[in-house]
Design an enzyme around this catalytic site. Structure first.
Site, PDB file in Angstrom:
ATOM      1  N   HIS A 260      47.752   0.480  62.516  1.00 43.75           N
ATOM      2  CA  HIS A 260      48.055   0.471  61.078  1.00 43.75           C
ATOM      3  C   HIS A 260      47.159   1.476  60.339  1.00 43.75           C
ATOM      4  CE1 HIS A 260      49.301  -1.528  57.245  1.00 43.75           C
ATOM      5  NE2 HIS A 260      48.104  -1.098  56.855  1.00 43.75           N
ATOM      6  N   GLU A 261      45.860   1.354  60.535  1.00 41.50           N
ATOM      7  CA  GLU A 261      44.938   2.274  59.849  1.00 41.50           C
ATOM      8  C   GLU A 261      45.161   3.703  60.349  1.00 41.50           C
ATOM      9  OE1 GLU A 261      43.493   1.174  57.251  1.00 41.50           O
ATOM     10  OE2 GLU A 261      43.904  -0.933  57.718  1.00 41.50           O
ATOM     11  N   GLU A 290      51.683   2.813  52.517  1.00 41.67           N
ATOM     12  CA  GLU A 290      52.001   1.699  53.416  1.00 41.67           C
ATOM     13  C   GLU A 290      53.183   2.020  54.320  1.00 41.67           C
ATOM     14  OE1 GLU A 290      48.989  -0.401  53.260  1.00 41.67           O
ATOM     15  OE2 GLU A 290      50.592  -1.555  54.186  1.00 41.67           O
TER      16      GLU A 290
HETATM   17 ZN    ZN Z   1      47.698  -0.682  54.823  1.00 41.18          ZN
END
Ligand code: ZN
Length: 497
Positions: A260-261, A290
């Site tokens: 995710h990061e 996002e």
């Molecule tokens: Zn995030």
């Protein structure tokens, strides 16, 4: 020096200070010894004050105004000036005394939240939350808005998005995903007990680094460290850092927060360096940010193709724990859907219920329809309604997120927007990238990164979120792409009819 060169010089100065603040913050979350806290807070306040002075000065305003009417600028220069002007006009609407009051109240609110968390007692947070909501209403009134008061705050995180659009979107989300989640609940639950065994921290760490490398994260322009909560921070496109945390009793936490990061970081590393300090060198919005992290975490990082390549090496890393688990079972465990209490642990489907609950409560608070002291009751009732679960404690309920204590009202919908954009982008990638699945199975993600670089990253803020969707996919944000993605994926995993 031309006026535009002067503007660039001003912007570099402001950004140099802001990135220095980001570095101090990064250090605070990773390596700073505990005693460093008091002076560190002072150092950050000092630098923030200087950045604020520079970005609200009369000189800077005059420069922006001069340039606003300059027709000889290039298209990109005009766009930069236009975006900086609108930021400036917006910031100017908040009186200096208000900004100071908000800053003091935010600090008090955050400490009340910490205290309430320690004692697992929402009532200790209520009063500060009530003050924070008053201030958010005041802020919205300074900004001004059309339609719902929530629009004023949402605009800080997802510019131009409105409650009117979100309500329509979330109506669909609620109806469709409730239906899908209900079907899944009837199906046989995959086994995921093997995900909770002893998984050596150093080995997890090494595996996470390998995945970051494979998806194209540039370690010559970044590094990974440990922190309490995973985050990505950037000091320029040439120094973008990620953090993660390792839990040795389960395999879920670190791997996917790493990916995710990593998605956030790839976006930051792909922004154009020659636009440093300018809007065309910045990410579009939180929703678009996002979309990058969620694309990598879920669409890619929870796909069968991705694990076809990576699972053998994960098995080699943890032979005792995983030797009897085949890829199919691992894939199912990675995509387990079940209602849960904690947003950050939620699966791809039920996650959006967590967001809608917060969104509905925030709207009611800002519109004065409910009071701060009624939030816990509203929260628990909503968890019953949306997820059919009882909330056993405040820490597992209304106290779980830090956002409100930081004054982050209007922020949560960007998480869902990110997932929906990600699905829409992936739909286009499948058309544009030959052998999209086969390449993933071979561990080659370069075509995906090149596509994102070309279509999203390199443009900075040249487009708004909706313009970007239209430019790339031919239509504005459309939830049906996520719905179709989810239906297809989970019908197969759960053998739904
Ligand atoms: Zn995030």
């Amino acid at each position: 020096m031309s006026s535009f060169e002067q503007l660039k010089k001003n912007r570099h100065k402001i950004s140099d200070i802001q990135y220095a603040i980001a570095l101090l913050n990064w250090d605070q979350e990773t390596y700073m010894p505990p005693k460093g806290q008091a002076f560190r807070a002072q150092q950050i306040t000092t630098l923030s004050g200087i950045a604020h002075e520079l970005s609200t000065s009369k000189d800077y305003e005059d420069l922006l105004q001069t340039l606003a009417n300059n027709k000889s600028l290039s298209k990109n220069e005009q766009k930069n000036v236009q975006l900086l002007n609108s930021d400036f006009q917006k910031a100017k609407k908040l009186p200096h005394t208000f900004v100071e009051r908000l800053s003091t109240a935010t600090s008090a609110c955050f400490h009340a939240w910490i205290k309430a968390r320690k004692q697992n007692d929402f009532s200790l947070f209520e009063d500060e939350l009530a003050k924070m909501i008053e201030l958010q209403i005041e802020k919205a009134n300074y900004y001004g808005y059309e339609g719902h008061i929530y629009n004023a705050l949402l605009d800080d995180y997802e510019p131009k998005m409105t409650v009117q659009e979100l309500d329509i979107l979330f109506d669909d989300v609620k109806r469709e995903l409730k239906d899908l989640a209900a079907k899944i609940a009837q199906a046989k639950k995959p086994n995921n007990r093997f995900m909770y065994q002893d998984f050596d921290g150093d080995k997890q760490w090494g595996f996470g680094l390998q995945i970051l490398k494979n998806i194209g994260y540039d370690f010559a322009a970044g590094r990974q460290d440990k922190s309490e909560h995973p985050f990505t921070t950037s000091f320029s496109p040439d120094d973008v850092r990620v953090t993660t945390r390792v839990k040795e009793d389960n395999l879920y936490d670190m791997i996917w927060s790493c990916i995710h990061e990593g998605g956030h970081a790839l976006y930051e590393q792909g922004l154009p360096s020659d636009q440093y300090g300018m809007p065309l060198g910045e990410a579009i919005s939180l929703g678009v940010h996002e979309s990058q992290s969620r694309y990598y975490e879920n669409n890619l990082g929870r796909s069968k193709a991705f694990w076809t390549y990576h699972y053998p090496s994960l098995q080699q890393t943890f032979p005792d724990a995983l030797k009897n688990i085949d890829l199919a079972d691992f894939y199912k465990a990675v995509n387990l859907v079940q209602p849960s209490l904690i947003r950050t642990d939620a699966d791809e489907i039920t996650y959006h219920f967590h967001i809608m609950i917060r969104y509905e409560i925030e709207k009611q608070l800002l519109a004065g329809e409910i009071k701060a002291k009624e939030v816990k009751e509203a929260w628990n009732a909503a968890y019953k309604e949306y997820l059919n679960i009882e909330v056993p404690s405040d820490n597992q309920g209304v106290l779980q997120d830090v956002h409100w204590s930081h004054g982050g009202f209007g922020y949560f919908p960007t998480y869902s927007i990110g997932s929906f954009i990600a699905a829409q982008l992936e739909h286009q990638m499948v058309k544009d990238i030959p052998n999209y699945i086969q390449m993933q199975e071979q561990g080659d993600y370069s075509a995906i990164l090149n596509w994102l670089r070309e279509k999203v990253h390199q443009h900075g803020k040249a487009y708004s979120m909706q313009e970007l969707c239209k430019e790339i996919t031919g239509e504005s944000l459309n939830f049906n792409y996520f719905l179709n993605y989810a239906k297809k994926k989970y019908s197969e995993i759960y053998d739904l009819k």
